[in-house]
Design an enzyme around this catalytic site. Structure first.
Site, PDB file in Angstrom:
ATOM      1  N   ASP A   1      30.341  55.663  40.138  1.00  0.00           N
ATOM      2  CA  ASP A   1      29.308  56.698  40.112  1.00  0.00           C
ATOM      3  C   ASP A   1      27.920  56.105  39.957  1.00  0.00           C
ATOM      4  OD1 ASP A   1      30.567  56.250  37.413  1.00  0.00           O
ATOM      5  OD2 ASP A   1      28.836  57.406  36.762  1.00  0.00           O
TER       6      ASP A   1
ATOM      7  N   LYS B   1      15.261  62.999  35.047  1.00  0.00           N
ATOM      8  CA  LYS B   1      16.374  62.447  34.274  1.00  0.00           C
ATOM      9  C   LYS B   1      16.094  62.678  32.791  1.00  0.00           C
ATOM     10  CE  LYS B   1      19.194  58.235  33.981  1.00  0.00           C
ATOM     11  NZ  LYS B   1      19.326  56.838  34.459  1.00  0.00           N
TER      12      LYS B   1
ATOM     13  N   ARG C   1      26.437  58.871  45.769  1.00  0.00           N
ATOM     14  CA  ARG C   1      27.129  57.716  45.223  1.00  0.00           C
ATOM     15  C   ARG C   1      28.506  57.560  45.852  1.00  0.00           C
ATOM     16  NH1 ARG C   1      24.597  57.949  39.836  1.00  0.00           N
ATOM     17  NH2 ARG C   1      23.017  59.575  39.965  1.00  0.00           N
TER      18      ARG C   1
END
Length: 473
Positions: free
Chosen positions: A243, A108, A178
């Site tokens: 999301d 990330k 998701r």
């Protein structure tokens, strides 16, 4: 070791059609520097921590067997529909397998992807430290969550309201799929893609499910249990967009999240939640709202008359309350030392919470004090403690065993308090990571912390309070 690592990865998501993702490598960074490796988690996943260098944790070097990609998804953000989101600053390296099942390994803050939407694809140090601290704290509290495998500095600056040190978080999840992933395919009328995604999720997460309706029921149950656990520790996610809801039932995407200090049901920390959409008490309602969007996405896959399918999906959604309420009661009963069930228990719990709100009592410290039998220093409104405590003590007298054992297992002494997280971040910006490491170490045992960490249990003074938290982008 290289061959062993190659066999360690089995990237099932990468075998789905290419409209599910964009394949690309992380963008290299200037001068990787290690911040922290979660050695315990690394070993659980079959990694040798030595192999998780700063080069690996920033994406400059890829472990053998990885198949990097950015996932596509859509979502409702604060109720507004965005048809194309996706991993704008994250790269899924692949999935590791073993006795623990299957886990995603994701970077990330690893650079621009086709889903970046004019963003820089990077993360600055503060949000990386926050997610590392809070996600590991949640794990120690027994709450389903993504995990932090490691964090590293990039040696590059990231521009937000000012220039900050850049960093990359290595995140572990049961998956990164998701509600918004289902919305992405449903909105495009891609029934084949939707079916492939459903089959993939059933095989990966809910193998007992035999179709879209039973899959929906599994996700509803998992989210009901999850949100009840959030409520029991005073956790506020802050950005419960579709999301940011994982179908696996894990907590995901720690942006403007926070644990409450002073309790109030309408508490909001996120700087972008101006209307209180995701306030503490709204979290169960917002979970149902998100799950309704999942149900809508799944309708094309349900057999029979569309109106009947909608009725059946609605019935499943209504099951959230029947899952959430008993779990919430069980968790809060335990916080009061109760293991048996009596009719007046919910009124006893809500009576305490009302008094905590009017007294602006610290959520965690009040329950810690209650464990020792007297929370009068926190329930400070005139007569509030004395009007509640006798009923509680009478109720405790009917419990078998020692209620304190139940309470000590249900009431953490330590949480990731906002002011302590912010203290660690501010020191980290200046190159001092001691507070970060100390906080991560302390939060490994929140119910029975070592005496040397007990200062971290102290609620903030008025001047130390952090009332606003921010999204990393």
């Amino acid at each position: 070791m290289v061959q062993a690592m190659r066999e360690h990865f089995d990237n099932s998501y990468a075998r789905l059609p290419d409209r599910f993702y964009a394949k690309l490598n992380p963008t290299p960074v200037a001068t990787p520097q290690m911040l922290r490796v979660n050695e315990t988690l690394a070993r659980e996943l079959g990694f040798d921590p030595v192999d998780l260098s700063a080069e690996v944790l920033t994406g400059n070097s890829l472990l053998p067997g990885t198949d990097p990609l950015a996932q596509a998804y859509a979502g409702h953000q604060f109720g507004g529909w965005v048809p194309r989101l996706g991993d704008g600053r994250a790269i899924l390296l692949g999935e590791v397998t073993g006795g623990f099942g299957r886990r995603d390994i994701q970077l990330k803050g690893s650079g621009i992807t086709p889903f970046s939407r004019n963003g820089d694809g990077r993360a600055w140090l503060g949000p990386v430290m926050r997610e590392y601290i809070v996600s590991e704290a949640m794990h120690a509290l027994g709450i389903p969550t993504t995990r932090a495998l490691g964090a590293a500095l990039t040696g590059e600056g990231v521009q937000r309201e000012r220039r900050y040190p850049g960093a990359v978080l290595t995140r572990v999840a049961a998956s990164h799929i998701r509600v918004g992933t289902f919305q992405y395919f449903a909105a495009r009328g891609d029934g084949a893609g939707l079916r492939l995604l459903l089959d993939h999720c059933i095989a990966r997460h809910y193998p007992a499910a035999d179709g879209p309706l039973s899959f929906l029921a599994e996700v509803v149950a998992a989210q009901a249990r999850l949100v009840a656990k959030w409520m029991s520790v005073g956790f506020i996610h802050g950005v419960m967009n579709t999301d940011n809801m994982a179908v696996s039932g894990e907590t995901i995407d720690y942006g403007p999240c926070a644990f409450m200090d002073a309790y109030h049901p309408r508490m909001v920390f996120s700087s972008i939640d101006q209307q209180g959409r995701y306030a503490f008490q709204e979290q169960p309602n917002m979970a149902v709202w998100n799950l309704a969007q999942l149900a809508t996405s799944l309708l094309p896959l349900m057999d029979g008359d569309p109106e009947h399918a909608a009725d059946e999906a609605t019935r499943v959604l209504e099951g959230f309350a029947t899952q959430f309420s008993p779990k919430w009661l069980q968790l809060f009963r335990a916080k009061l030392g109760l293991t048996t069930q009596e009719e007046g228990d919910e009124a006893l719990i809500t009576g305490l919470l009302a008094r905590m709100a009017s007294s602006q009592a610290d959520f965690t410290a009040t329950f810690t004090a209650l464990t020792e039998g007297d929370a009068s220093e926190h329930i400070t409104d005139d007569g509030a403690w004395d009007s509640w405590a006798p009923d509680w003590k009478t109720r405790l007298s009917r419990e078998p065993g020692d209620p304190k054992d139940t309470m000590r297992a249900a009431n953490p002494v330590l949480i990731a308090r906002n002011h302590r997280v912010e203290e660690a971040i501010q020191a980290g910006i200046e190159g001092d990571y001691a507070a970060f490491h100390r906080l991560v170490d302390a939060l490994k045992d929140p119910f029975n912390p070592a005496p040397k960490y007990l200062d971290l249990a102290t609620p903030p003074k008025a001047e130390e309070r952090v009332l606003r938290t921010f999204c990393g982008t």
